[in-house]
Design a protein around this motif. Structure first.
Motif, PDB file in Angstrom:
ATOM      1  N   GLU A   8       0.832  -1.204   0.000  1.00  0.00           N
ATOM      2  CA  GLU A   8       0.000   0.000   0.000  1.00  0.00           C
ATOM      3  C   GLU A   8       0.864   1.251   0.000  1.00  0.00           C
ATOM      4  O   GLU A   8       0.527   2.252  -0.644  1.00  0.00           O
ATOM      5  N   THR A  11       2.127   1.946  -3.502  1.00  0.00           N
ATOM      6  CA  THR A  11       1.052   2.551  -4.302  1.00  0.00           C
ATOM      7  C   THR A  11       0.874   4.017  -3.938  1.00  0.00           C
ATOM      8  O   THR A  11       0.693   4.877  -4.805  1.00  0.00           O
ATOM      9  N   ASN A  15       1.267   7.396  -6.314  1.00  0.00           N
ATOM     10  CA  ASN A  15       0.140   8.325  -6.425  1.00  0.00           C
ATOM     11  C   ASN A  15       0.542   9.732  -5.985  1.00  0.00           C
ATOM     12  O   ASN A  15       0.152  10.728  -6.607  1.00  0.00           O
TER      13      ASN A  15
END
Length: 417
Positions: A8, A11, A15
């Motif tokens: 996570e 990611t 982002n």
């Protein structure tokens, strides 16, 4: 909620690079839990760093973060303000060798600032480095190389943010809830509710049953009950003749058209309300100061009416009392007068810029009439004209009978006695 796992975090780093790239650091907010860094490019984007020991978190918010800015500062926030303000976001990467550690780099020309965010539960910290200078949120501890992590289910960034926001608004024993978090949660709830209603309305408009009914009406006029389309069969009643059905179908079509006009207006209103909610900004409520009691302040005699909104209404016992109250009233207070009954007037004492609803003004006028006209020959149901003006526009007439005034910029409304 669970802390971020390594997948996570990867990611999130990708982002953050996409969202914050080349954004200029303009705002640094701090509280006891962590930091919120505001980057501006075309609009403000926020990097929120929650440094709680059990479940540290990094999140992105567009325009307004769910984060309460504290009036107190911390050494880290002062350091960032002094050395990193107006630098541009350059990169965000995971320091894989140490596990759940994020490195955010800001730069401008030769100036470079590194913000290291350690998101390992029980070992949470934040370090800021600018050349040879550095500072940390907690005391710096030795880092150990990361162990291999098992494959874990990866949540979406939206899911993580929603979980975090939900946790912030959950009631906590003995802890006052953050008004900003409550406001943001209510805003999201209102947007979802209105968006759902808008979807239903758009579905109704797309169906537009009036068109189908007009087609059926024209078919009945030309062919009667012959060759009816399957979709029309449920719209007619063969217990009645063709003429009755033609009249009934056209009547229903006109009803749907009228409803459609109202539905379009409702659609436009919902669209505007959603746009307003999406661009709304949180504004902390400032507790209004307590209103002075004009009668205690002046020793005037009379009657008082307290409204639920906090407004106080005064009606003097005599012309002298009324004049005294008028002179002590604020420029923005309201002066009410029963138009055809000399002497009957009241002062509506309010906070500056406080709105007094039409319902409350009618309540005040009815109270004033009941207090002032009890001995007059007024019958129930009689219409009374009421004049209202701000006190700034009401002046006593010098040398005239006590209590007489001149006024302008007034409005008039009608009540039923």
């Amino acid at each position: 909620m669970k802390a971020l796992n390594i997948h996570e975090l990867r990611t999130f780093a990708q982002n953050a690079e996409d969202v914050l790239k080349k954004g200029r650091l303009q705002e640094v907010w701090v509280n006891d839990r962590g930091l919120a860094l505001g980057f501006f490019q075309n609009q403000m984007q926020w990097l929120v760093i929650d440094l709680v020991q059990n479940t540290p978190m990094v999140l992105l918010f567009t325009e307004h973060p769910v984060f309460q800015k504290s009036s107190k500062t911390k050494p880290v926030s002062l350091f960032i303000n002094a050395h990193a303000k107006n630098l541009f976001f350059e990169s965000c990467q995971v320091l894989e060798a140490w596990g759940r550690v994020l490195l955010v780099t800001l730069s401008s020309g030769e100036k470079k600032c590194e913000i290291e965010i350690q998101l390992i539960p029980k070992q949470v910290n934040l370090l800021v480095r600018m050349g040879e200078k550095s500072i940390s949120w907690e005391k710096v501890k030795e880092m150990k190389p990361a162990l291999d992590m098992p494959e874990l289910e990866e949540r979406s960034l939206r899911q993580i943010r929603d979980e975090w926001v939900s946790e912030q608004k959950a009631p906590q024993q003995g802890v006052a809830q953050d008004p900003l978090i409550l406001w943001e949660a209510q805003r999201q709830k209102d947007i979802q509710k209105k968006t759902k209603a808008l979807t239903e309305i758009e579905k109704l408009l797309s169906e537009d049953r009036s068109v189908e009914l007009y087609k059926l009406g024209e078919h009945l006029k030309t062919h009667g009950f012959k060759d009816l389309a399957e979709v029309w069969i449920s719209l007619i009643d063969k217990k009645h003749n063709v003429s009755w059905n033609i009249e009934n179908v056209f009547r229903k079509a006109k009803q749907f058209e009228q409803k459609k006009a109202g539905t379009v207006l409702r659609q436009q209103k919902l669209q505007e309300e959603i746009r307003h909610l999406q661009t709304a900004r949180y504004q902390a409520r400032v507790k209004a100061p307590k209103l002075d009691d004009l009668m205690k302040k002046t020793d005037a005699k009379g009657r008082k009416l307290h409204l639920e909104s906090g407004v106080i209404v005064y009606c003097g016992k005599s012309a002298q009392d009324n004049l005294t109250l008028l002179r002590q009233a604020k420029a923005w207070d309201y002066w009410l007068h029963l138009k055809d009954f000399p002497g009957a007037h009241a002062i509506v004492h309010r906070q500056r810029d406080q709105l007094v609803s039409e319902k409350e003004l009618h309540q005040v006028a009815a109270w004033l009439a009941a207090e002032s006209l009890a001995t007059k020959s007024i019958t129930a149901g009689e219409k009374l004209a009421v004049v209202i003006a701000e006190c700034r526009y009401v002046k006593p007439i010098k040398g005239d009978k006590l209590g007489r005034v001149n006024y302008h910029s007034e409005k008039t409304f009608i009540i039923t006695y």
